[in-house]
Design an enzyme around this catalytic site. Structure first.
Site, PDB file in Angstrom:
ATOM      1  CB  SER A 307      40.433  55.112  52.214  1.00  0.00           C
ATOM      2  OG  SER A 307      41.009  54.891  51.377  1.00  0.00           O
ATOM      3  CG  ASP A 318      31.385  43.156  46.653  1.00  0.00           C
ATOM      4  OD1 ASP A 318      29.899  43.625  46.807  1.00  0.00           O
ATOM      5  OD2 ASP A 318      32.217  43.414  45.442  1.00  0.00           O
ATOM      6  CE  LYS A 332      40.999  58.908  49.512  1.00  0.00           C
ATOM      7  NZ  LYS A 332      41.897  58.165  48.820  1.00  0.00           N
TER       8      LYS A 332
END
Length: 475
Positions: A307, A318, A332
């Protein structure tokens, strides 16, 4: 350590007022329409109204005609629980008013108590560590102290939850613990309860590498992380490992501000996608932390990283701020919101999915590391329940875990299958002899507890996955 920790809630949460404006407007309009239909008898001829009428009719029928008296609160909770169950969503739940306090404590990291970590030990509880500056530490509580009574009442064979409930209470009140300490007669200690904040960030320096472990994203995590990064700079550390292993997630607001320490203002941390709407960016609001680029970063994750932890790892991956090391994360990619009722009970339900800054959807997939670094097998074995018995002739995945664990502790195990064979029986007897336990070759109760205790100590003292990550960094 995964096997011996209670499962925590794997969630990202955010207050309703923080949701997208369009969602707020939708809810507001729905409320107005619903009020009008009830107040003025408007009927829009939809199935939803018919369903609501049916629920109300069933409730009234049971309440009035059931052969025994009905607890209205229990009936209401049952109805809501039934609706939640029908969603088939492990992250949606109804939290009763009684459970709200402990739930909010878990999210915030704040509770009222004495500030001591405890574990069950031979029918009582043992202090593993009083928190720094806590009422327990100030009162002289020490590691390995055995608590035998709370407020002069025996706690023998009580569950840890029952004992914790007795120790906690209202701020300013006093609790009396009866302590048994090695070499001393039992004595009483009076401790005044106070508000305790459990920190979620821990910083240590290993040679020329700083290790910052983030256990979850709760209130003040960003502040604690910033403080740890400042300390690392003071220590002239050049590389930081951000350890998110077994971090189950937490608050969305907090993980966004934590990422903002590394990512400049106006950059998307994630994209939120609610029903019927296009993904909307949740962006950083401030300039990144001064001097943050003076150090290099890696993020260490495992299958227990979920999460909000995945949001953090995904954003730094990224933006190429950090390499992600370890094993694939939990996966999740959905988030929950809270609806609090007048009686303080809470309805938590999934209302969004999220994507990384590069718009990757990781739900049930997880974040793949840039470099796979696996933990030793004994760190990921099945939980062994001390109340269960394993003996010669049995066959189960828990027995396989026992073999892996005993092998890690130095016993001569030649195979790691799930059969409780002659070899295992012999090794269990040897283990029991070594630790002055009844040598019957049966794995249960005190044998299991000692086994868990020793594996915990081994994992705490020998973090091989972290060591390998640090070696990789310096290649």
């Amino acid at each position: 350590m995964k096997p011996f920790k209670n499962k925590q809630k794997q969630e990202i949460t955010m207050p309703l007022y923080k949701l997208l404006i369009i969602l707020f407007v939708t809810v507001l309009l729905t409320s107005v329409v619903t009020f009008a239909s009830y107040k003025f008898g408007l009927n829009f001829g939809n199935d939803k109204q018919k369903s609501l009428n049916k629920i109300e009719e069933a409730y009234e029928q049971i309440d009035e005609d059931y052969y025994k008296d009905i607890d209205d609160d229990k009936l209401t909770q049952g109805a809501i629980d039934g609706m939640i169950k029908s969603l088939d969503d492990p992250y949606s739940e109804y939290i009763s008013a009684k459970e709200t306090t402990s739930y909010n404590e878990e999210i915030s990291g704040d509770f009222v108590g004495i500030g001591a970590e405890m574990e069950v030990h031979k029918g009582f509880v043992r202090i593993t560590s009083p928190m720094k500056g806590s009422p327990a530490e100030k009162a002289g509580i020490q590691p390995l102290d055995i608590v035998t009574k709370v407020d002069h009442k025996s706690i023998k064979n009580k569950s840890l939850n029952e004992i914790v409930e007795k120790v906690r209470g209202k701020k300013g009140t006093t609790v009396t613990l009866t302590i048994k300490r090695e070499g001393k007669e039992p004595f009483d200690v009076d401790i005044k309860r106070d508000k305790i904040h459990v920190t979620s960030v821990d910083y240590t320096k290993k040679k020329d590498t700083g290790v910052i472990a983030i256990s979850k994203f709760q209130n003040k995590t960003t502040k604690e992380l910033k403080s740890a990064l400042k300390q690392a700079k003071k220590d002239n550390v050049k590389h930081i490992v951000l350890d998110l292993r077994n971090n189950p997630g937490g608050l969305l607001d907090e993980v966004v501000t934590s990422v903002n320490l590394f990512v400049d203002k106006g950059k998307p941390v994630i994209y939120l996608e609610t029903k019927g709407d296009k993904p909307q960016a949740v962006e950083t609001e401030n300039k990144k932390m001064s001097g943050i680029d003076d150090m290099d970063y890696s993020v260490l994750v495992n299958k227990g990283s979920a999460s909000a932890a995945e949001i953090f790892a995904g954003a730094l991956q990224d933006y190429k701020i950090a390499d992600v090391l370890g094993t694939t994360t939990f996966g999740k990619g959905i988030g929950q919101v809270h609806k609090e009722f007048n009686d303080s009970s809470i309805l938590k339900y999934t209302n969004m999915r999220w994507l990384t800054p590069n718009k990757s959807y990781i739900h049930k997939k997880g974040i793949k590391p840039d470099k796979k670094i696996s933990a030793p097998k004994y760190e990921e074995i099945e939980i062994i329940d001390p109340s269960k018995t394993y003996q010669k002739g049995d066959n189960s995945k828990e027995i396989k875990s026992i073999k892996i664990g005993l092998k890690a502790l130095g016993y001569n195990i030649s195979n790691e299958n799930g059969k409780f064979d002659n070899e295992l029986e012999s090794n269990v007897k040897a283990f029991q002899n070594d630790h002055k336990l009844e040598s019957n070759g049966i794995f249960t109760d005190d044998t299991t507890k000692k086994f868990i205790e020793l594996l915990r100590k081994k994992i705490r003292s020998e973090d091989k996955q972290l060591d390998e990550a640090i070696q990789y960094i310096h290649k």
